[in-house]
Design an enzyme around this catalytic site. Structure first.
Site, PDB file in Angstrom:
ATOM      1  N   GLU A 149      -6.408   3.805  -5.994  1.00  0.00           N
ATOM      2  CA  GLU A 149      -7.744   3.872  -5.396  1.00  0.00           C
ATOM      3  C   GLU A 149      -8.323   5.236  -5.730  1.00  0.00           C
ATOM      4  O   GLU A 149      -7.716   6.257  -5.401  1.00  0.00           O
ATOM      5  CB  GLU A 149      -7.658   3.690  -3.877  1.00  0.00           C
ATOM      6  CG  GLU A 149      -9.031   3.585  -3.252  1.00  0.00           C
ATOM      7  CD  GLU A 149      -9.095   3.990  -1.787  1.00  0.00           C
ATOM      8  OE1 GLU A 149     -10.031   3.574  -1.105  1.00  0.00           O
ATOM      9  OE2 GLU A 149      -8.223   4.754  -1.322  1.00  0.00           O
TER      10      GLU A 149
ATOM     11  N   ASP B 196      -3.335   4.593  -2.187  1.00  0.00           N
ATOM     12  CA  ASP B 196      -4.466   5.054  -1.390  1.00  0.00           C
ATOM     13  C   ASP B 196      -4.966   6.423  -1.871  1.00  0.00           C
ATOM     14  O   ASP B 196      -4.159   7.357  -2.010  1.00  0.00           O
ATOM     15  CB  ASP B 196      -3.980   5.161   0.070  1.00  0.00           C
ATOM     16  CG  ASP B 196      -5.096   5.303   1.067  1.00  0.00           C
ATOM     17  OD1 ASP B 196      -5.873   4.355   1.217  1.00  0.00           O
ATOM     18  OD2 ASP B 196      -5.195   6.376   1.701  1.00  0.00           O
TER      19      ASP B 196
ATOM     20  N   HIS C 257     -11.251  -3.861   2.583  1.00  0.00           N
ATOM     21  CA  HIS C 257     -11.349  -3.590   4.016  1.00  0.00           C
ATOM     22  C   HIS C 257     -12.251  -2.408   4.335  1.00  0.00           C
ATOM     23  O   HIS C 257     -12.467  -2.101   5.499  1.00  0.00           O
ATOM     24  CB  HIS C 257      -9.939  -3.341   4.566  1.00  0.00           C
ATOM     25  CG  HIS C 257      -9.304  -2.134   3.923  1.00  0.00           C
ATOM     26  ND1 HIS C 257      -8.949  -2.105   2.595  1.00  0.00           N
ATOM     27  CD2 HIS C 257      -9.008  -0.915   4.414  1.00  0.00           C
ATOM     28  CE1 HIS C 257      -8.454  -0.912   2.307  1.00  0.00           C
ATOM     29  NE2 HIS C 257      -8.472  -0.167   3.404  1.00  0.00           N
ATOM     30  N   ASP C 258     -12.744  -1.714   3.313  1.00  0.00           N
ATOM     31  CA  ASP C 258     -13.622  -0.560   3.532  1.00  0.00           C
ATOM     32  C   ASP C 258     -15.092  -0.872   3.213  1.00  0.00           C
ATOM     33  O   ASP C 258     -15.958  -0.025   3.445  1.00  0.00           O
ATOM     34  CB  ASP C 258     -13.201   0.617   2.635  1.00  0.00           C
ATOM     35  CG  ASP C 258     -11.829   1.148   2.985  1.00  0.00           C
ATOM     36  OD1 ASP C 258     -11.445   1.086   4.167  1.00  0.00           O
ATOM     37  OD2 ASP C 258     -11.139   1.636   2.063  1.00  0.00           O
TER      38      ASP C 258
ATOM     39  N   ASP D 183       0.848  -1.189   0.000  1.00  0.00           N
ATOM     40  CA  ASP D 183       0.000   0.000   0.000  1.00  0.00           C
ATOM     41  C   ASP D 183       0.884   1.238   0.000  1.00  0.00           C
ATOM     42  O   ASP D 183       1.884   1.293   0.719  1.00  0.00           O
ATOM     43  CB  ASP D 183      -0.882   0.001   1.256  1.00  0.00           C
ATOM     44  CG  ASP D 183      -2.328   0.266   0.941  1.00  0.00           C
ATOM     45  OD1 ASP D 183      -2.623   1.396   0.491  1.00  0.00           O
ATOM     46  OD2 ASP D 183      -3.167  -0.634   1.144  1.00  0.00           O
TER      47      ASP D 183
END
Ligand code: NOJ
Length: 555
Positions: free
Chosen positions: A257, A200, A330-331, A98
């Protein structure tokens, strides 16, 4: 660059705190990941995307980084990290890390320096502004994690910007020195041999320098800052510079993302001629069950919207850019609880959803536990939740007059902790995740839903994913074929056709719990075709689909 291996890859996301604990502290760790690499190999994945393991005070489970070049103590050491990379490579798998560079932790050395004085060399690494004349924050912007997006700092009597939590100050990408530091940090990891980055909220890094107030939508307290940073004015310049300085020098994959990116934006970001990223994560299909752009404002999914959305992405990017395909991360809440039926048809609907996504064009992402059909969780007390977004939202919605029950329903449907409960490995205590006390409750259904049980059952969701992964390796049409939506207006059936060199697939998915009729032209099209994969006991074409059936026909 080079051979675009990522177009044929399947990625598995690991959220380290919830994956596998070997120390007994109730939180996952890097050794725990190493222990499970054979499991991932068995599934057939090519790439692991590891959510942040960097040193961090964990205000947002590691998306608040204190030191980009160190490992969070509770997860292990740099030696563990090097070993993980080596063990992945030994098994023919790759590692994507990430990259969180829209913001750091407020405990990062850069921010400590930056906030110390206006004259400090690092002052311009972050976004500092004077308040309005009346002392209010510089703009009316709301933070994505509730409250104002500005925090006043008494030391220098200015505000700093934080689009997320107060402990996540935004970096100032206008500053070339900051950009150079980021590029050097990326090279530090790439020189270790990692195979790429998941970036991210990377389309948030370029802020409109006018810093104007945002529109206050009905029911909101703060203004919407989106138009001033989503796909901001210099974003393409920054990504091209990053590509030129870093990505172009390595054979890696990158995925950005990108909340708020349309297919048109996605083409700009991923067209190889533009030298930016390999693919992006769109959010559009994840926003179809919400009202007014507020994820907590629930709305039932209209399947026709979902179909048309996928159609738009599949056809727009075909031949020019590249899609990533995901239902979970994970969101997001667990997909079987969201668009499937996590009770009577849990296994069947999980398999149908897998078919629906994995037969499309793009790089598929599987989030830990998705291959087991893990479900959402309903915790009785707010205090049992851990996610900062959820906890901040509770306060904000209460202040806006929402009842406790309304907020809890929203959390049950959309809260991020749904996806973050510990991985269910076995029917032993704590699902075999930890010998200690898990940092977040284990879902009580672990006694039946767990990896050990899945591996012992040849009909399991796990083996269904394994087969879908194999099919992608065997049939080029899945990677390269065209996409055409069928039965467009049908409210229950998601049907599409993929056509490639000498091969075609007809994918039929029933998103409802009742038997449905297929359109006559589809029945004609599948007659005589062979069944490629199905979650139903079916060996030839029929005119109907059973509840939550997913079947793929091949010519
Ligand atoms: C997106 C990440 O996926 C999410 O978990 C995080 O809270 C925000 N970005 C802020 O980094």
């Amino acid at each position: 660059m080079a051979n675009e291996w990522w177009k044929k890859s399947i990625v598995y996301q690991i959220y380290p705190i919830s994956f596998n604990d070997t120390t007994g502290n109730g939180k996952g760790d890097i050794q725990g990941i190493i222990e499970k690499l054979d499991y991932l190999k068995e599934l057939g994945i090519d790439v692991v995307w590891l959510s942040p393991v960097y040193d961090s005070p964990q205000a947002d489970n590691g998306y608040d980084i204190r030191d980009y070049r160190a490992i969070f103590e509770q997860y292990g050491t740099m030696e563990d990290m090097d070993l993980l990379l080596k063990e992945l490579h030994n098994r023919g798998m790759k590692l994507v890390m990430d990259l969180v560079v829209n913001h750091t932790s407020d405990e990062h050395q850069w921010f400590i320096e930056s906030r110390s004085s206006k004259e400090n060399d690092y002052r311009d690494y972050y976004i500092w502004k004077d308040g309005k004349e009346n002392g209010d924050p510089p703009t009316n912007w709301g933070s994505i994690f509730s409250g104002s997006a500005w925090e006043y700092d008494e030391q220098t009597e200015q505000y700093y910007l934080h689009l997320f939590a107060k402990k996540q100050p935004d970096l100032n990408w206008e500053n070339p020195k900051l950009r150079e530091d980021v590029y050097n940090m990326m090279k530090f990891w790439l020189d270790k041999g990692i195979d790429g980055f998941r970036m991210d909220v990377i389309n948030f890094i370029s802020k409109d320098q006018e810093f104007k107030d945002g529109e206050v939508k009905p029911g909101d307290k703060f203004g919407d800052p989106g138009p001033y940073f989503v796909n901001g004015p210099r974003i393409h310049e920054f990504l091209q510079e990053m590509n030129n300085e870093v990505m172009s020098k390595y054979d890696i994959m990158t995925v950005g993302e990108m909340p708020g990116a349309s297919p048109e934006n996605a083409i700009e970001y991923t067209d190889p001629a533009n030298h930016e990223l390999d693919m992006i994560f769109t959010f559009e299909h994840m926003g179809l069950d919400e009202k007014n752009g507020d994820k907590w404002n629930l709305k039932p999914l209209n399947l026709v919207d979902l179909k048309e959305n996928f159609e738009k992405w599949q056809t727009s990017l075909h031949g020019v850019g590249w899609n990533s395909l995901y239902w979970n991360n994970h969101d997001q809440p667990r997909i079987v609880s969201r668009f499937g039926d996590d009770e009577a048809y849990r296994e069947k609907s999980a398999k149908m959803l897998a078919i629906c996504l994995h037969m499309m064009q793009g790089t598929p992402y599987i989030y830990q536990g998705e291959e087991l059909g893990m479900t959402n969780i309903r915790l009785n007390h707010l205090e049992d939740y851990r996610d900062i977004e959820t906890l901040n939202m509770y306060k904000e919605k209460s202040d806006l007059g929402w009842s406790h029950e309304e907020i809890m329903e929203a959390i049950y449907a959309k809260g991020r902790d749904n996806a973050r409960t510990p991985m269910q490995w076995s029917n032993e205590k704590n699902a075999g995740f930890t010998n200690g006390t898990p940092w977040l409750q284990v879902n009580s259904n672990y006694e039946t839903i767990n990896a050990e049980a899945a591996l012992a059952d040849e009909d399991s969701i796990f083996y269904f994913y394994q087969r879908l992964i194999q099919l992608r390796k065997e049939l080029d049409v899945i990677t390269t074929g065209s996409f055409a939506l069928l039965m467009r207006d049908d409210p229950n059936v998601f049907a599409y056709r993929r056509v490639g060199d000498g091969e075609s697939l007809i994918v039929l998915c029933n998103f409802s719990g009742k038997e449905v009729e297929l359109a006559q032209e589809v029945v004609e099209e599948i007659s005589g075709a062979s069944v490629l994969i199905t979650n139903e006991n079916k060996s030839s074409a029929t005119g109907t689909l059973s509840p939550y059936e997913g079947t793929v026909f091949k010519h």
